[in-house]
Enzyme design. Structure first.
Site, PDB file in Angstrom:
ATOM      1  N   SER A 125      -9.807  -0.839   6.797  1.00  0.00           N
ATOM      2  CA  SER A 125      -9.110  -0.603   5.532  1.00  0.00           C
ATOM      3  C   SER A 125      -8.344  -1.783   4.967  1.00  0.00           C
ATOM      4  O   SER A 125      -7.940  -1.756   3.806  1.00  0.00           O
ATOM      5  CB  SER A 125      -8.167   0.599   5.676  1.00  0.00           C
ATOM      6  OG  SER A 125      -8.912   1.783   5.818  1.00  0.00           O
ATOM      7  N   SER A 137      -9.261   1.609   2.886  1.00  0.00           N
ATOM      8  CA  SER A 137      -8.396   2.446   2.082  1.00  0.00           C
ATOM      9  C   SER A 137      -7.312   1.660   1.340  1.00  0.00           C
ATOM     10  O   SER A 137      -6.605   2.225   0.498  1.00  0.00           O
ATOM     11  CB  SER A 137      -7.723   3.497   2.966  1.00  0.00           C
ATOM     12  OG  SER A 137      -6.919   2.901   3.963  1.00  0.00           O
ATOM     13  N   LYS A 185       0.851  -1.186   0.000  1.00  0.00           N
ATOM     14  CA  LYS A 185       0.000   0.000   0.000  1.00  0.00           C
ATOM     15  C   LYS A 185       0.887   1.236   0.000  1.00  0.00           C
ATOM     16  O   LYS A 185       1.975   1.237   0.600  1.00  0.00           O
ATOM     17  CB  LYS A 185      -0.880  -0.030   1.246  1.00  0.00           C
ATOM     18  CG  LYS A 185      -1.898   1.090   1.367  1.00  0.00           C
ATOM     19  CD  LYS A 185      -2.721   0.883   2.642  1.00  0.00           C
ATOM     20  CE  LYS A 185      -3.834   1.895   2.765  1.00  0.00           C
ATOM     21  NZ  LYS A 185      -4.674   1.642   3.973  1.00  0.00           N
TER      22      LYS A 185
END
Length: 563
Positions: free
Chosen positions: A239, A215, A131
């Site tokens: 997330s 996210s 990420k």
């Protein structure tokens, strides 16, 4: 001075596309009407048979093949770089690619294997996606902010720019992992959809009418398209779990302090009431175990002051498998059908029923679970997201003057608000602590109803009311956020696929309140048809080994047809 942020964003977006080798460019990207689902046979048509074999093997299988000398690290890396390139063109899931560096690392690993006749570590030759919160040498970190382009976390001229690496990045390299791309996030990280002004919107590869989650939405989409076997995301309100659920993956939210977060970019750094955690997403539960166990073998508590010294515990796993084998009784689960605020939509409700049937047919027990003081806990948890009045994120937006996505405005508005006082924060922390104690007592009390002489092993619950939300319609986070407030371990297990012919509301369904009415009215069986549907298994704090074993077992009994 604030530059022309649209031009800056466009240039960055083009640079990401330009980093994809010409031979891997798609001649045409189909519209969603032409091709709703770009997984499986659709993406396979652009790959060679060996590339398909490699990229559709899980992280454990890849590690085994490389260790046995059947696959080279270079072949594996090139295959995943190719598939990741295709994935980005189809669903907008990458922020950064560094394929040349990855192939160079793979060549070094192959040379090590040739010389020493053994692997460098348990992740030798396994591609791992990250990420875009991880700092990687020679690679930019924007976290979706236009104002962070060309800077270190928004600071121009900072010597750490492209020279610094997060602690977990160092550990992954030591373990032999191949790092090759960083994935998309919603700017601020605070949304269940992934959207920013650099790459636009990250779509769900199984159903491109829907979001990929957030996210860690880029991770979910990339792994869902098998452009990565396993990746690392973060979770402060769901997330990791949301993208895992929406993309048919396994994903674990560990407790705070189990995995190293040191040196990663973040929003609201210093907010310590409810902390973000880092954890893996992958195609199998055993892949998650491989990553967590490997990272813990690096003794991260020696390098991150917030990591608790808890090495991997085989005893927790053994307890689960001994129970499954029947030598120590049966497993017991609490079933959270609803949080009594927003009911799950029909596909999610059906997934819960499937899990219960599978568990009971396998000889285990399920009892009803009502989440104690759920609204109070949610309220206290959600307050922690705005303790600074949104100043941190609005300061980052101000660096470029870029517009704010509507999904972010829901919580943060157009401008920063007044910051909360120390007294307010202290009072909220007390409320959180009291709620945690109430939850703990309720969990302990289940010993009187399980019939095993011990409390429930885990809670079976929705992760979200939706199979995967429609754009701008992710409105209810109650099923994911409460786990963060409790700091419990939770793992997502994929269950089924939405079916428009089966997943329908009863004709006499009556919403329980306005929030539930909105969720009910937003349901579109046709649009959701074919989307992934998952549940989460929730355990107590620091039960990562146990929850991963339960997730693996749950996957086994679901696949065996017991559901």
């Amino acid at each position: 001075m604030v530059t022309d942020w649209k031009a800056t964003a466009l240039a960055k977006r083009q640079a990401i596309l330009d980093s994809i080798p010409e031979r891997w460019r798609l001649p045409k990207i189909p519209s969603v009407e032409e091709q709703k689902d770009v997984t499986g046979s659709y993406i396979q048509q652009f790959l060679e048979s060996k590339e398909i074999d490699i990229t559709e093997t899980d992280a454990v299988g890849i590690a085994e093949k490389v260790a046995a000398g059947e696959w080279s690290a270079v072949d594996v890396t090139q295959a995943f770089c190719h598939r990741a390139s295709l994935a980005h063109q189809l669903v907008n899931c990458l922020h950064e690619t560094f394929f040349d560096a990855a192939i160079a690392d793979a060549k070094a690993l192959d040379a090590h294997y040739a010389e020493h006749k053994k692997t460098k570590g348990p992740l030798h030759g396994v591609p791992v996606s990250l990420k875009d919160q991880f700092h990687v040498k020679d690679v930019e970190t924007t976290m979706g902010y236009v104002g962070w382009i060309g800077t270190h976390e928004g600071k121009s001229g900072d010597p750490k720019y492209k020279t610094y690496e997060s602690e977990m990045v160092r550990e992954l390299r030591d373990l032999g992992a191949i790092l090759y791309c960083k994935t998309s996030v919603p700017h601020t990280l605070m949304a269940g959809e992934t959207v920013n002004n650099i790459i636009g919107y990250t779509w769900n590869p199984k159903d491109r009418f829907l979001c990929s989650g957030g996210s860690s939405g880029g991770e979910g989409a990339l792994i869902g398209l098998k452009g990565s076997p396993v990746g690392l995301g973060t979770d402060i309100g769901g997330s990791i779990r949301i993208p895992a659920a929406f993309n048919g993956l396994y994903g674990i939210r560990p407790s705070v302090g189990r995995m190293p977060y040191e040196g990663m970019a973040n929003s609201m750094d210093g907010q310590n009431s409810v902390l973000s955690v880092v954890g893996p997403l992958g195609t199998t539960a055993r892949s998650l175990k491989l990553v967590v166990k490997s990272i813990l073998s690096q003794e991260p508590w020696r390098h991150d002051p917030n990591v608790v010294e808890i090495p991997w515990r085989d005893s927790q796993e053994k307890e689960v498998w001994d129970t499954v084998d029947g030598s120590t009784g049966q497993l017991t689960f609490g079933l959270m059908k609803t949080d009594n605020i927003v009911n799950p939509q029909p596909p999610v409700a059906r997934a819960l029923q499937m899990v219960v049937r599978a568990v009971e047919k396998a000889g285990h027990k399920v009892i009803s679970w009502e989440s104690p003081a759920h609204t109070d806990g949610l309220t206290a948890t959600l307050k922690t997201w705005t303790l600074d009045g949104g100043r941190d994120i609005h300061d980052s937006f101000a660096l470029s003057g870029e517009s704010i996505a509507d999904q972010i405005k829901i919580a943060y508005g157009d401008v920063a608000k007044e910051e909360k006082t120390a007294s307010f924060i202290a009072k909220n922390n007390v409320a959180l602590r009291q709620w945690k104690k109430q939850y703990m007592d309720a969990w302990n009390a289940t010993v009187s109803t399980t019939g095993t002489g011990r409390p429930i092993d885990a809670i079976i619950a929705p992760l979200a009311p939706y199979p995967a939300a429609r754009p701008k319609k992710y409105k209810w986070y109650g099923y994911s956020v409460f786990v963060n407030g409790l700091d419990y371990t939770s793992v997502v297990v994929p269950v089924t696929i939405a079916d428009k012919n089966v997943d329908k509301y009863e004709d006499d369904y009556r919403p329980i309140n306005d929030q539930d009415k909105e969720c009910y009215e937003d349901y579109d069986a046709e649009m959701y048809d074919g989307a992934h549907v998952a549940v989460q298994l929730i355990g107590r704090r620091f039960q990562e080994e146990k929850m991963l074993a339960l997730a693996e077992y749950m996957g086994q009994i679901l696949k065996s047809g017991k559901a």
